[in-house]
Every structure is written in C-alpha cells, then in structure tokens.
Write an enzyme that holds these catalytic residues in place. Structure first.
Site, mmCIF file in Angstrom:
data_model
loop_
_atom_site.group_PDB
_atom_site.id
_atom_site.type_symbol
_atom_site.label_atom_id
_atom_site.label_comp_id
_atom_site.label_asym_id
_atom_site.label_seq_id
_atom_site.Cartn_x
_atom_site.Cartn_y
_atom_site.Cartn_z
ATOM 1 N N ASP A 1 4.804 51.189 26.461
ATOM 2 C CA ASP A 1 3.817 52.077 27.083
ATOM 3 C C ASP A 1 2.938 52.771 26.061
ATOM 4 O O ASP A 1 1.949 53.392 26.437
ATOM 5 C CB ASP A 1 4.517 53.180 27.895
ATOM 6 C CG ASP A 1 5.381 52.612 28.995
ATOM 7 O OD1 ASP A 1 4.921 51.678 29.650
ATOM 8 O OD2 ASP A 1 6.503 53.110 29.165
ATOM 9 N N ASP B 1 5.020 54.381 34.576
ATOM 10 C CA ASP B 1 5.850 53.273 34.131
ATOM 11 C C ASP B 1 7.112 53.347 35.001
ATOM 12 O O ASP B 1 7.394 54.374 35.598
ATOM 13 C CB ASP B 1 6.182 53.481 32.647
ATOM 14 C CG ASP B 1 7.295 52.586 32.188
ATOM 15 O OD1 ASP B 1 7.199 51.382 32.430
ATOM 16 O OD2 ASP B 1 8.247 53.100 31.585
ATOM 17 N N CYS C 1 21.198 83.291 26.293
ATOM 18 C CA CYS C 1 21.458 84.715 26.516
ATOM 19 C C CYS C 1 22.276 85.299 25.367
ATOM 20 O O CYS C 1 22.646 84.602 24.434
ATOM 21 C CB CYS C 1 22.192 84.927 27.833
ATOM 22 S SG CYS C 1 23.818 84.177 27.793
ATOM 23 N N ASP D 1 7.517 55.975 28.973
ATOM 24 C CA ASP D 1 8.499 56.345 27.962
ATOM 25 C C ASP D 1 8.739 55.259 26.925
ATOM 26 O O ASP D 1 9.233 55.526 25.847
ATOM 27 C CB ASP D 1 9.834 56.698 28.611
ATOM 28 C CG ASP D 1 10.602 55.459 29.002
ATOM 29 O OD1 ASP D 1 9.967 54.552 29.574
ATOM 30 O OD2 ASP D 1 11.797 55.395 28.730
ATOM 31 N N CYS E 1 25.649 83.695 24.820
ATOM 32 C CA CYS E 1 25.567 82.421 24.110
ATOM 33 C C CYS E 1 25.515 82.665 22.606
ATOM 34 O O CYS E 1 26.210 82.000 21.834
ATOM 35 C CB CYS E 1 24.303 81.666 24.498
ATOM 36 S SG CYS E 1 24.083 81.464 26.246
#
Lengths: 727, 52
Positions: free
Chosen positions: A630, A446, A43, A626, A46
């Site tokens: 994999d 996984d 925003c 991940d 920020c």
C-alpha cells in the site's frame, strides 16, 4: 503554520551553542540506559507501581516514568536485559516494549523547544514589567515622570527584543536572502521600527512610546510559534517511537555459534537463524528447515505460503512454524523492504506540495502590509511634511496589522485538534494533514490488516462432529501456528475439552500429528492430510483413514470497521476497497461492509495508479492501508492513514497513524478535520475584522500605544478562545 | 512621587526573581513531563522527603 516551519529550521543561530557539551554528556549517559514504551500507563498509581517494581529489581539503579510520552527510562548495570524488565512489568499488568534509545535521543534533549520556551519566558516577564510602567503613562503620568518610565521601559525592552526576537530576525534574514517575503519580514520590521521610533521619542521626550506593544507582539508571536512547535514535536516523538519499536537485531550463526547482532552488521553470505514468530530481518534463501511464511504485510495475501530449502524470502515476512536458517542475499538498504521504501520516496517527491491555508494567507499578507505602511508614510509626509509624524504613523500601522492573531490562528486550532485526536488514538504526523483531511471526498481502504485484523478466526464450528472437534482441539493445542492457536482458542470458547492424544508432534511447514485411540491423527495442510483443498483459508483434520474434515477460517474484521465505513458513507464519501487478496474473501468482505466498489488481486502499482486516476478526475482521496503493497498508494493519495500495526515503511508514508486497534475514530477524524478548517477560517475572519477596525484608526494617525495594546490582546485572546471551542 | 524611587526598583527586582526562577525550572527540565507531574502529586511516594 507551514510558514512558521521554515523559520524554525532556517534558524541554526538560535539553537544555542552554550551548554551543548553538557547536553552531549548527559545524552551519552542516557543512552547507556534502557527505554521502554508503556502504552497503558495513565495515572499516578501506574507511575508508582512501575517505578517501584523496577527499582526493586537487582541491578536497576533508577527508573523514571514520563507519563506525557508514556515511557520509562531505566538506568541499570549493563547485565540487566530489557526482556527481564518487560517480563516483570507484564507480571504486574503493564505491557511494555523496548525502544531503541539511539533513535529517541533527538527528543530527549529537546533543545529547540527549550530555547523557544526560554525566549517566551523572557518576553513574558519583560512584557509584564513594561505594561506596569505603561499603565502609569496611560493613566496620565506627565513630563519627567513619563520620560523616566519610558527610559526604564527602553532599558527592559531593547535587550528583551534583541534576545527574544532572534527567531524572527533570523528567519526574516534567511527569507530575504532567498529573495522571498515571508511572514517574518513584516514582523521583524515592526519590531525594529517600533523600538527605534520609541527610542527616538524617548530621547525627544515625546508622548508615545511603543515599547509595550513591541514586547507583547513578540510574546504573542512566540506563544504561537511554541504551540506550533509543541504539536509538531509530540507527533515527531511518537512517530520516532513507532520506528524505534522494532529494535533491529538478528541472530547470526557463525562457526556453529549463535550471536545476536544488529542488522546493520550483517553482510551478504552470512547465515541467520529466524525463529518461528519472528520477522525476516533480511532478504535470503532458506538453507535449512521447513516452515510457512506470512507475506500479508508485503502482498496482502492472507494465506500462509510454505517455505522449504531453496525458497527465497524477503525482509518483512513473518516466519510462522519452524525455525529457518537463511543465507543472506541482501541486507540493510539493499533489501526489497528498503527498495520499496525508496519507491515511496520517489512517489512522495513527485506529489504536488500542498499549500496550507496559513501559507496562502501569508503570501497575500506580507506584501499588502508593506504597501499599506509605505502608503501611510508617503501620504502623511506629503500632507504634513513632518517626517517624525509620518514615521510614527507608519510604525503604528505595522504594529497594528502585525499578525498576532494571524500567527496564533492556525497553531492554536491545530494544537487543540491534534490533542483531541491524540486522545482518540490518532497521531497527526504532518501539520497540513488535518487541512487535507477536511477536503476528502473519496476513501480507499486496503483489506488485510486494515479493515481486517489480518488474523484468521475459526468459522462455522457447529458443522463438525464433537469427536472431531475434541481431537482437533488437542492437536491444535500442540502448535504455535496462528491457525492452530486461533482454532484452539475458538474450540475452548465453545466448551470443547481436548481429547487425550498421545505422541503429539509438529511437522514444521505441514501440521501436527499424534495418536488417538490407536489411530494416527493429523491436522494441517490439505495435501499432507490427503484432502481436497477448499477455497479460502482452512486447516484439515483426518482421523485414521476417515474422511478429512475442513476447518474454515475467516479474517476477523477490525473493531470499528463497520461503524467507520457506515459513518463515512453517511457523510457522503465514496468508499472503495482495493485489495491484493483473491476475489472470494474480498467480495465477501465488501458485501459484509456494504462497499459496492471493490477490486481484488491489485498489485502495488495498480493501487497507486487507481488512486492517481481518481485524483485526475478531481477526487480528493484518503487512503487507509497498512502493507508494503500500500505504501506507494499511501504516498500518492491526497492524505493517508495507517494503523500502528503497519510496517514502518507504510507508517512513514502516511500522514496520520492510528494508534489503537479500533477503526471507529476514522470518521471522527474526518469530522474534526472539517471543524478544524472551519475554525481556522473563522480565526482568519476574526483577525481581518479586527484589522478592518484598527487599520483606519492607525492610518488616520489616531492610534495610541493604549489602543494598539488593547487591540492586540483582545484579538489574540478571541482567536485562542475560538480555537478551544473545537469539539 | 518619592515612593517611585523605591517602588520601581522593587518591582523590577521581583520581576527579575520571577525570571530567574523560570530559567531555573527550565534548566532543571521541569517542563518535560507535564502530565506526569500533575499525577505525581497524587502519589504517596516520597511524601516525607524529596526524592534524591
């Protein structure tokens, strides 16, 4: 959509050469600065908080937040380190990560996007002016006035088409040279034919000129192409950001001195220091130190493995407790991490390429349009023996069938869908991923790091005596080992106040010891404490010569995992769990989530071959994983998703990246993907319906520039509006 | 009809001004951070003068 892709890449000519030097200069200047990722900025407050905080720091010249990319670029003198900036931002509540500016430079100077936008803008302005003149002609301007208006239109349209039409001409030329008939060939033909016919008509003071149609055609097509490019670029820049997150540096030890160097500069035989908590930058052998290493990203094992002098470690593993000195056995491209990534590249190239809906459409479309126009020309020539009339009608057919709606049909929907998914925390890396996701009927998960967070959590604390818990809390507080940290957090959440334990000392690779009430106390590995190792992850406490207590840990479920699995099962998908971990934790997790099909102890090749077997049986598999173990499975699956916490090799291999912690958006993604495919098909239907009405009019020789303009705009607008209906 | 001699050049000129303005914004990289620009107008920084 994929038909549009080659046109962009096959178009080196439209990447403008002028100003390239200026851009190069500017880039050099930018690279001298620092780029930080600001994942939580959202925003106006920020922006000003971050900029103000950074600018007041010594040595910082300027700071500029880019909210679209969630990044801040900082120009600072060379002695300002990224760490101090990150610490400052953290203190005001904005977590930040350093990004490698070298990897980001491609998006910073985004020439191709600006080039398309420039052509789009020029076409837009020209279209407005020509439309203005055309309205006068349509409403009945006669003779000399009409000719004047046509001449002015020509003066605007021809240079505009020559400039804005270049992407189409270039890619049509490229596809002709490759002896293919891409979507850009009829587009270019329509543009060129329409403008030359109109020019001829203007010379002959004819009634109809299609300059407005040609320019607005060009404008709508460019709009489709720009949308397509934008969604691609957004995905690419975020993917780059993920890669750039791991700034590749290592602490090299030479002649008793430590220096931080880029990994690329390391050679075999160098010595490297790896601090606790850091990832191994290279493959190597432990020369000095004792510790435990976490291999979960590589193998899926949840239990840490002890490491001592002589242990071989691989790049990507995480050092947990004690500092290690490694001798490099393989660096850079030679590391096992990279060899795995190469395996993935092989798996990927073996995968049959998916033909997108747009591709299939374009394949049928281009030849039929050419045949239709040619047929119109020959029939009218045969009937009337009037070349001018026949060419006019053929041009009208080409203009009317021209795929405005078709070119917008896919990019408009994909842009809307990927924007929606991005807000939910999913990043689409590949254009056809959504279409493939819509076809999925089997989901393979996984375990470690995907369904679970890969971080242990103390379980069953109620069964221990209070005294033991107090001592354990004190000892665990003295170590940075993940089990200790988790135990200490769980105990303090239980309201346990740590006992006063003196002389707390961490023994790297074994545990923590100290003295309490005159007895020596130890918390750590089973054999070091003198306990029987239990099944599953646990740490052991021994007070004096008493019986050892085992503190058991379970791997915490990723938030949203239950909902995701449930929603997928409710949607009729087959859910399978394949894990490299041992049987006990896998079985437990499968029971917890209600997954009936599971396998434990799977090696990477087994995962990949299991997926291949499923796909041979006709299943469309979505792989969610991940770890490095994999990656081959991710690459061979029909479509794949990995969390942002995954190793970059896994993220590279997958089509969609999950940016947040939560798994729940997964089922949303499948739902939105199905919706996307439905909208795309509807859009194709709409543009066909419009052709069904307009083409007979054009073939009958009744099409006027007014009808062409109306049909073109209404079809383009309906298609875009339909895309926006996506929920 | 004589008005055309005046109106057409004027409309073309205005269109041209719009085009030049667009190209200028493009050159100034004003399309790089649409979200940020939308939010920046809400901030209170540099309200009295443009940021140099």
């Amino acid at each position: 959509m994929a038909t549009l892709a080659p046109s962009l890449s096959a178009c080196p000519a439209c990447v403008a050469a002028p100003a390239a030097e200026a851009l190069a200069d500017r880039r050099a200047e930018k690279e001298a600065g620092l780029v930080l990722s600001l994942p939580t900025a959202h925003c106006a407050v920020c922006i000003s908080d971050v900029e103000r905080a950074l600018v007041t720091m010594p040595g910082v010249r300027s700071a500029r937040v880019n909210l679209t990319l969630k990044r801040v670029s900082v120009a600072a003198s060379s002695d300002v380190m990224a760490d101090t900036l990150i610490a400052r931002l953290k203190s005001i509540g904005y977590p930040a990560h350093e990004l490698d500016p070298g990897l980001l430079s491609a998006t910073e100077t985004d020439k191709r996007g600006r080039d398309l936008l420039m052509r789009l803008g020029v076409a837009g302005f020209a279209m407005m002016n020509i439309m203005l003149l055309s309205v006068a002609v349509w409403s009945g301007a006669e003779a000399a006035t009409r000719d004047l208006f046509h001449w002015i239109s020509a003066a605007i349209a021809l240079p505009t088409l020559a400039f804005s039409g270049q992407p189409f001409f270039a890619s049509a030329w490229a596809s002709l040279r490759a002896r293919r008939l891409g979507m850009d060939v009829p587009i270019s033909l329509a543009l060129i034919l329409a403008s030359s016919i109109s020019l001829y008509e203007t010379f002959a003071s004819g009634h109809h000129a299609y300059f407005d149609a040609a320019v607005s055609l060009c404008f709508f097509l460019l709009a489709g192409r720009y949308l397509d490019y934008r969604s691609r670029a957004a995905a690419r820049s975020a993917a780059e950001e993920l890669t750039a997150l791991e700034v590749p540096r290592a602490t090299k030890v030479a002649g008793g001195e430590e220096a931080v160097v880029p990994i690329a500069e390391l050679v075999v035989g160098d010595f490297v220091r790896v601090r606790p908590g850091a990832r191994m930058p290279v493959d190597g052998i432990v020369i000095e130190g004792a510790s435990e290493i976490d291999r979960s990203l590589l193998t899926g094992e949840t239990l840490p493995v002890p490491a001592a002098t002589g242990t071989a470690v691989s790049a990507g593993e995480v050092n947990l407790t004690g500092p290690l000195l490694l001798q490099v056995t393989a660096a850079g491209r030679e590391t096992s991490l990279h060899r795995m990534a190469d395996l993935v590249a092989v798996a990927e190239s073996a995968k049959t390429r998916y033909t997108s809906l747009a591709d299939r459409m374009a394949r049928a479309y281009s030849p039929s349009v050419h045949i239709l126009a040619l047929a119109a020309f020959s029939v009218w020539l045969y009937l009337t023996r009037d070349v001018r009339l026949s060419v006019n009608i053929a041009a009208a057919v080409l203009i009317i069938t021209c795929p405005c709606a078709l070119a917008l049909a896919v990019p408009a929907v994909v842009t809307a869908a990927s924007g929606k998914l991005f807000r939910k925390g999913l990043l689409i890396k590949d254009g056809t991923a959504l279409e493939r996701l819509a076809e999925v009927d089997t989901v393979v998960f996984d375990k470690t790091g995907t369904l679970t967070l890969g971080a242990p959590e103390a379980a069953g604390l109620g069964g221990h005596p209070r005294e033991a818990k107090e001592v354990a809390a004190a000892l665990a507080g003295g170590s940075a080992h993940p089990l200790s940290r988790s135990l200490s957090a769980a105990l303090s959440a239980d309201g346990i106040i740590p006992a006063t334990v003196a002389a707390i000392r961490e023994v790297p690779g074994f545990g923590v010891e100290g003295e309490w009430n005159g007895q020596s106390v130890r918390l750590g590995r089973a054999e070091w404490v003198g306990a029987e190792p239990a099944a599953g992850t646990a740490t052991y406490l021994r007070i004096g010569s008493g019986r050892p207590e085992a503190f058991a840990f379970t791997d915490r479920l990723r938030p949203g995992a239950e909902e995701a699995v449930e929603a997928l099962k409710a949607a009729g998908k087959r859910v399978i769990l394949l894990s490299g971990d041992t049987e006990v934790p896998v079985a437990q997790l499968a029971r917890e989530l209600g997954i009936t099909e599971w396998r434990s102890g799977q090696r990477p090749e087994e995962k990949a071959s299991r997926i291949a077997a499923l796909q041979d049986d006709g299943a469309k598999v979505l792989m969610v994983g991940d770890g490095l173990n994999d990656t081959a499975a991710l690459a061979s699956a029909h479509v794949s998703i990995s969390p942002a916490s995954a190793l970059d090799a896994a993220r590279v291999a997958s089509d969609i990246v999950l940016l947040g912690q939560d798994l729940a958006p997964l089922s949303d993604a499948v739902r939105i993907a199905r919706q996307t495919r439905r909208r795309i098909k509807e859009n194709f239907g709409l543009s066909f319906a419009y052709n069904l009405i307009a083409v007979p009019i054009a073939l009958a020789g009744l099409a006027t520039p007014l009808i062409a303009a109306l049909a073109m705009s209404t079809s383009s607008i309906t298609v875009s509006l339909n895309a926006l209906r996506l929920k | 009809m004589e008005m055309l001699a005046l109106l057409i050049p004027i409309s073309l000129f205005l269109g041209g001004v719009g085009l030049v303005a667009f190209l200028w914004t493009l050159k100034n990289r004003q399309y790089e951070d649409p979200d940020g620009d939308a939010n920046r107008i809400l901030g209170t920084d540099y309200d009295d003068r443009p940021k140099s």
